[in-house]
Design a protein around this motif. Structure first.
Motif, mmCIF file in Angstrom:
data_model
loop_
_atom_site.group_PDB
_atom_site.id
_atom_site.type_symbol
_atom_site.label_atom_id
_atom_site.label_comp_id
_atom_site.label_asym_id
_atom_site.label_seq_id
_atom_site.Cartn_x
_atom_site.Cartn_y
_atom_site.Cartn_z
ATOM 1 N N ASN A 10 -3.161 -1.229 8.009
ATOM 2 C CA ASN A 10 -2.853 -1.485 6.608
ATOM 3 C C ASN A 10 -2.506 -0.201 5.866
ATOM 4 O O ASN A 10 -2.876 0.902 6.295
ATOM 5 N N ASP A 12 -1.769 1.292 1.592
ATOM 6 C CA ASP A 12 -1.754 1.060 0.152
ATOM 7 C C ASP A 12 -0.338 1.333 -0.352
ATOM 8 O O ASP A 12 0.144 2.463 -0.271
ATOM 9 N N ASN A 31 -1.759 -3.347 0.851
ATOM 10 C CA ASN A 31 -2.620 -3.481 -0.315
ATOM 11 C C ASN A 31 -1.800 -2.994 -1.516
ATOM 12 O O ASN A 31 -1.476 -1.813 -1.607
ATOM 13 N N GLY A 59 -1.973 -8.185 0.219
ATOM 14 C CA GLY A 59 -3.265 -8.047 -0.420
ATOM 15 C C GLY A 59 -3.168 -7.380 -1.775
ATOM 16 O O GLY A 59 -2.234 -6.621 -2.048
ATOM 17 N N HIS A 61 -4.770 -4.764 -4.642
ATOM 18 C CA HIS A 61 -5.412 -3.444 -4.569
ATOM 19 C C HIS A 61 -5.893 -3.045 -5.967
ATOM 20 O O HIS A 61 -5.332 -2.151 -6.605
ATOM 21 N N LYS A 108 -8.435 -5.393 -1.303
ATOM 22 C CA LYS A 108 -9.013 -4.098 -0.944
ATOM 23 C C LYS A 108 -9.069 -3.238 -2.207
ATOM 24 O O LYS A 108 -8.057 -3.075 -2.901
#
Length: 252
Positions: A10, A12, A31, A59, A61, A108
């Motif tokens: 993963n 960000d 994320n 996802g 963040h 996350k």
């Protein structure tokens, strides 16, 4: 024939690094900055669309509401205030996901909120309450054996995380970014830590101590200046060991 090992990497993204287009094909989960430390409707929508195109799990963040410090400073907030800001960030993100005909796969936390929720019970409670208030049940990415993970157990699906590009102390906390050895900068070192995490479920700390560390997903920071070259090297090594990314084949 030995079956391939499927793993999750993963990153960000949606944080203005300018590297998202090159990074997205090299990861399996992202994320996306949800407006606390960075991000707006346009950046979230663009990153969600890019993730869908690359079959990458989507996802949220969220972070402390502090764009001035990029979410890397712990803010003094009441539990109610923190729950409200996380809830608002998540609902904003979910609304955009709905318009893009997709869903929030996981959550996350970012920066100081990630680190503090791992060790502080009221902060962890605020995070979990905010997620549950959305009436969704996304996976929660958290450090193994953290307060956040313990609090979320039996309430949310848990995914334990370890870092490809950050060094660890003996207590398995991340070395502070203020220290010169906090970040792994070379592809070879990153691969060594990544493979040790996968193969041995352990990490070698900055004091050269081996510590057990369970992880289901492995993070590289999207704003790391060498993230693209590191991931390309890791992919070249993965092929030698029959390791492959677990992609979101249903989200198209």
């Amino acid at each position: 024939m030995i079956p391939p090992l499927l793993i999750d990497i993963n990153a960000d993204l949606g944080e203005g690094s300018g590297q998202d287009i090159e990074l997205m094909p090299l990861i399996s989960s992202c994320n996306i900055a949800s407006g606390g430390h960075y991000g707006n409707i346009d950046s979230m929508r663009t990153t969600i669309q890019l993730a869908k195109a690359n079959k990458v799990y989507i996802g949220a963040h969220p972070s402390f509401p502090d764009p001035a410090n990029f979410g890397r400073k712990r803010l003094s907030m009441t539990k109610r205030e923190l729950t409200e800001t996380i809830y608002n960030q998540l609902m904003h993100f979910i609304t955009i996901c709905n318009t893009e005909r997709t869903s929030m796969h996981h959550v996350k936390l970012h920066g100081a909120l990630y680190n503090y929720a791992a060790i502080d019970a009221p902060t962890a409670d605020a995070v979990i309450e905010a997620i549950l208030a959305t009436n969704t049940r996304p996976q929660l990415v958290a450090p193994f054996n953290s307060i956040l993970a313990k609090k979320a157990n039996n309430l949310l699906p848990l995914v334990f995380e370890a870092f490809i590009d950050r060094r660890y102390t003996d207590d398995l906390s991340l070395v502070s970014r203020s220290k010169p050895n906090a970040i792994i900068t070379t592809a070879e070192e990153a691969w060594h830590q990544f493979y040790q995490l996968i193969n041995k479920q352990s990490v070698t700390t900055v004091h050269n101590t081996i510590r057990s560390l369970k992880a289901d997903t492995f993070c590289i920071h999207g704003d790391h200046e060498n993230s693209i070259s590191i991931l390309k090297y890791i992919h070249s090594q993965m092929k030698k060991f029959n390791i492959h990314l677990k992609k979101d084949i249903n989200n198209v």
